[in-house]
Design an enzyme around this catalytic site. Structure first.
Site, short mmCIF file in Angstrom:
data_model
loop_
_atom_site.label_atom_id
_atom_site.label_comp_id
_atom_site.label_asym_id
_atom_site.label_seq_id
_atom_site.Cartn_x
_atom_site.Cartn_y
_atom_site.Cartn_z
N SER A 126 0.81 -1.22 0.01
CA SER A 126 -0.02 0.01 0.16
C SER A 126 0.86 1.39 -0.06
O SER A 126 1.88 1.31 0.59
CB SER A 126 -1.08 0.11 1.36
OG SER A 126 -1.45 1.24 1.47
N TYR A 139 -1.75 -1.37 10.43
CA TYR A 139 -1.74 -1.36 8.89
C TYR A 139 -0.54 -0.81 8.25
O TYR A 139 -0.12 -1.50 7.20
CB TYR A 139 -3.17 -0.63 8.15
CG TYR A 139 -3.24 -0.85 6.73
CD1 TYR A 139 -3.85 -1.64 6.31
CD2 TYR A 139 -2.81 0.33 5.66
CE1 TYR A 139 -3.86 -2.08 4.82
CE2 TYR A 139 -3.12 0.02 4.31
CZ TYR A 139 -3.63 -1.04 4.22
OH TYR A 139 -3.77 -1.26 2.74
#
Length: 238
Positions: A126, A139
């Protein structure tokens, strides 16, 4: 016939990739934990073979993948849980790390011995790992770990002529991002994400970050002093 294995294929980017690769004539092994959702994805094409297992369980992953072969492996499964008010909840962090980092590691443990020379592994990280965003400790850390792992693995697999691609999406309109309660600039659809990923993988790209402008802005921001990075990240998620 070309074969692709995709984890996280029951929704979001993984589902769209599974359907699009099948439409292109690939045999698709669509992996996930929800049998009903996988069956719904498989109904799109007879070329999609559903395979249900939990990537966070190493023994189950080894058993499920022991006889699977693929020319392309896309490890797309992921989750996100935010930490609120600076409270570090170890169980929450462990769940995110288990899915986003150890899950792909478990899959590679099972798959790499059977991959032939010339095959490709793509790990979906990401762009969030580029800046220290609020509440994204778990995350971002999981995706940063995956990015380093992918780059290091690519060096070690040169001798076997197995190629590694790191995919770093920005905001994509999926069931996962629909839970976010903050602005998501330059969001793209799953169709756009799938098209970009498939095009870049077909051209052998080692790193795929998109949407291009958003990714470039974050990469430039990541070179700035940390104090400015923190200021920018707070501004972005207000």
């Amino acid at each position: 016939m070309r074969r692709v294995l995709i984890t996280g294929a029951s929704s979001g980017i993984g589902q769209q990739l599974a359907q699009d690769y099948a439409d292109e004539g690939w045999e698709v092994t669509a992996c996930g934990r929800d049998a009903a959702k996988l069956d719904a994805v498989a109904a799109h094409s007879p070329l999609i073979i559903p395979l249900r297992f939990d990537i966070t369980d190493l023994d189950e992953t080894r058993q499920a993948l022991q006889d699977v072969t693929a020319d392309l492996v896309i490890l797309c499964a992921g989750t996100c849980e935010y930490l609120d008010n600076g409270v570090v909840e170890a169980e929450k962090v462990a769940r995110v790390i288990s899915t986003n980092f150890m899950g792909p590691v478990n899959c590679l443990d099972a798959l790499l011995p059977g991959l032939a020379a010339g095959s490709r592994v793509a790990l979906v990280g990401s762009t969030a790992s580029l800046l220290p965003f609020p509440r994204a400790e778990a995350y971002g850390a999981s995706k940063a770990a995956l990015a380093y792992f992918a780059r290091s693995l690519s060096v070690d697999l040169i001798a076997r002529n197995i190629h590694v691609s790191l995919i770093q999406p920005g905001f994509v309109d999926t069931p996962l991002t629909s839970r976010n309660d903050f602005p998501m600039p330059m969001m793209v659809t799953v169709n756009q994400a799938s098209a970009h990923i498939r095009k870049k993988l077909a051209h052998g790209a080692s790193e795929i970050a998109f949407p291009p402008l958003f990714a470039r802005l974050l990469k430039v921001a990541s070179l700035l002093p940390v104090s400015i990075q923190k200021w920018l990240s707070r501004k972005m998620v207000r």
